[in-house]
Design a protein around this motif. Structure first.
Motif: not given
Length: 633
Positions: A474-476, A505-507, A510-512
């Motif tokens: 998710x940070x990619x 994966x969400x914690x 959260x903004x990303x």
């Protein structure tokens, strides 16, 4: 008082440079006020002030001379002034700056090249404070920088006067040379200042003030070279619930918790004990001794730390519990090099974190074996794609109403000649820690969508694929574009791809997560919350993220046959999903009773061994796609 040079105008770019300097000084020194003062005939003026909200000084403020100002003393004496507590110092107990609450001060004189006074550069605090050698060095560095700027201004003024007497052509050439020299001097001064600041930042942590981890290796090498100590321990100390504090109370509170923990650890440090910071959550302690029974003494030391941090701490009137864990490795028993010992104490820490809070573990041979296996697995995983060792399996999603296969979950498998069949729970975790998960994730997306495109063309059927997504993925920043490009390449509508995410994966960010999931949703891509019901924030995620479906965790389905509580929970979750118009997948269905129960309660999709095990693409097509076409005919 005649101050000829102080009438020279200071260019905006130079004022901006000075502003940056005082802002950096205030941040590193952790003070409310960092100033550059300018001297006038009968007063001193705040020329530059840092941008802290609690700074009582603003540019343009003036103070009359002759009333005992800190800066007036620095200017008159032409030397540094260090006042730790004006309230306890008869010389300064009546100075005007106390009206602003400033009781500690450190300042240096600023002069033009000819010795004429410009003013001062200084820091001040509302609390008693002795300024460290590093802070003093930082002020001295920027003092030289400012005086270099003043020298350039002085030279420029002299050149301007000289140019008035020269012809236009010579004056223009002189101006250009002076401009180049000015730029060069500013570049040199800026580089020196940046190097000094960078050196401080590389060696010390801003929040805690502790040395950084790399400083310990140098110290360790010096200790082992002297051969004075029979045993040295390397301890990794972790705040295991700091992420929970940050998520619940915010980053500022978590930073204050980290600072308080650092202060408490420092109280346990002695002459033969060294403390440094490794990361936001982890510290490293090195303890040396010449005595026997060292392991018993370290065990006692760790026990005292556990006991101490078992007590609550107070942050801004909040009472908080801090959970900790420690891993310990010994020199020379566990290794002779610092990084090896650090790695092993970190491995011991990871074993400790899975158990009770406020505990510790010593490194042992079993951990060594596990560590070696992990290193081997990580090494072999790096070449798994090139060696074509990775493959995809597909487990069917079955509609509870039509009993047809409507989609499949994509599962990655790894078979290595040395390791055999490796469990995904093992190698996925390693891939996440090593960063390989990004490459593996692209492999899964590319291979799965290519397979889906082939099946759609061959069997003329529309069914969807669900692909699991890691928190790291998710940070990619390229993830969304990559997915959209693959969908366009294989001509697959967005709604035929479902991204499965766990609460974990969400914690992390959260903004990303909100940004990525929103963009995926805009492209019509389905989103599913996996393992629903096991996390403490699952319901809030349904409110804040655009999920299309949820998966009931298999632990609830497993106990349907024997547990009335599980049946009540599953019924409630299914009813809630239906009310929210979310598709609901019952994961882990293993028998007819479980299948009938969730279908009766309103679940939309079955998934589990009772409906079909994960199989490769050929077997999946043979068992579900060809069979489906035949039955339709």
């Amino acid at each position: 008082m005649l101050l000829k040079n102080n009438t020279i105008s200071i260019p905006p770019e130079m004022l901006t440079s000075w502003q940056t300097a005082v802002d950096l000084i205030a941040k590193v020194a952790k003070v409310p006020a960092s100033l550059i003062m300018k001297l006038h005939a009968n007063e001193v003026e705040v020329c530059i002030a840092n941008n802290n909200t609690d700074n009582p000084y603003t540019p343009g403020m003036k103070g009359k001379l002759g009333h005992g100002l800190y800066c007036e003393s620095v200017i008159k004496q032409q030397t540094e002034l260090h006042v730790e507590n004006a309230l306890n110092d008869p010389l300064w107990s009546q100075n005007p700056d106390l009206a602003h609450g400033m009781i500690s001060y450190y300042g240096l004189p600023l002069n033009w090249p000819n010795g004429e006074t410009f003013g001062t550069i200084c820091v001040s605090d509302k609390k008693a404070k002795g300024y460290s050698a590093d802070i003093i060095m930082l002020l001295e560095c920027f003092r030289k920088n400012v005086e270099s700027n003043l020298e350039i201004l002085d030279q420029k003024e002299k050149l301007v006067q000289a140019n008035l007497l020269l012809e236009t052509r010579i004056a223009q050439r002189t101006f250009e040379l002076e401009k180049l020299n000015n730029e060069l001097m500013q570049e040199i001064d800026s580089r020196v200042a940046a190097e000094k600041l960078l050196d401080i930042q590389q060696r010390f942590d801003i929040v805690t003030g502790l040395p950084k981890f790399n400083q310990l290796e140098t110290m360790f090498n010096q200790l082992t070279t002297k051969n004075e100590f029979t045993c040295i321990s390397v301890i990794h100390f972790s705040i295991t619930n700091l992420k929970v504090v940050q998520d619940g109370l915010g980053y500022d509170i978590s930073e204050k918790v980290r600072s308080i923990v650092a202060q408490k650890l420092q109280r346990f440090m002695t002459n033969n004990t060294y403390l440094a910071i490794v990361s936001e959550t982890t510290f490293c302690i090195v303890i040396t001794t010449k005595k026997r029974l060292f392991a018993d003494k370290i065990a006692n030391f760790c026990c005292r730390l556990c006991q101490h941090f078992g007590q609550e701490i107070y942050v801004e009137d909040l009472s908080l519990s801090v959970t900790t864990a420690m891993g310990v490795a010994f020199y020379p028993n566990d290794g002779s090099r610092f990084m090896d010992l650090s790695r092993k104490s970190s491995a011991a820490l990871s074993h400790c974190e899975t158990g009770n809070s406020n505990s510790y573990k010593f490194f042992n041979q079993k951990m060594e074996s596990e560590l070696s296996s992990r290193i081997q697995m990580e090494s072999l995983l790096r070449g798994a794609l090139k060696r074509d060792e990775l493959s995809l399996h597909y487990q069917p999603f079955v509609c509870t109403q039509s009993k047809n296969v409507v989609g499949a979950e994509v599962l990655i498998r790894w078979h290595n000649p040395t390791l055999g069949q490796v469990s995904p729970t093992e190698f996925i975790e390693i891939a996440e820690h090593s960063g390989q998960i990004i490459e593996l994730g692209y492999f899964v997306l590319r291979s799965a969508l290519k397979q889906l495109a082939y099946w759609r063309e061959l069997y003329n059927q529309d069914f969807y694929l669900a692909i699991n997504m890691s928190p790291i993925q998710l940070k990619d920043s390229y993830l969304v574009d990559k997915i959209v490009n693959l969908l366009e390449l294989y001509k697959i509508p967005g709604h035929l791809l479902e991204i499965e995410l766990t609460e974990n994966a969400l914690i992390h960010d959260t903004v990303c997560a909100q940004d990525v999931l929103s963009k995926l949703n805009q492209h019509g891509i389905r989103l599913s919350l996996d393992d629903f019901g096991t996390g403490y924030s699952s319901l809030s995620y349904l409110q804040h993220y655009p999920f299309n479906s949820v998966k009931i965790d298999r632990s609830f389905i497993r106990n349907l046959d024997t547990s009335e509580q599980s049946r009540q929970l599953v019924s409630t979750i299914i009813a809630m999903a239906n009310n929210l118009q979310l598709s609901l997948v019952a994961e882990g269905v293993e028998n007819q009773f479980q299948a009938d129960f969730v279908a009766t309660q309103g679940a939309n999709i079955w998934q589990g061994y009772y409906l079909g095990k994960p199989v490769d693409a050929d077997d999946f097509a043979q068992q579900y796609l060809i069979t489906s076409i035949t039955s339709q005919d």
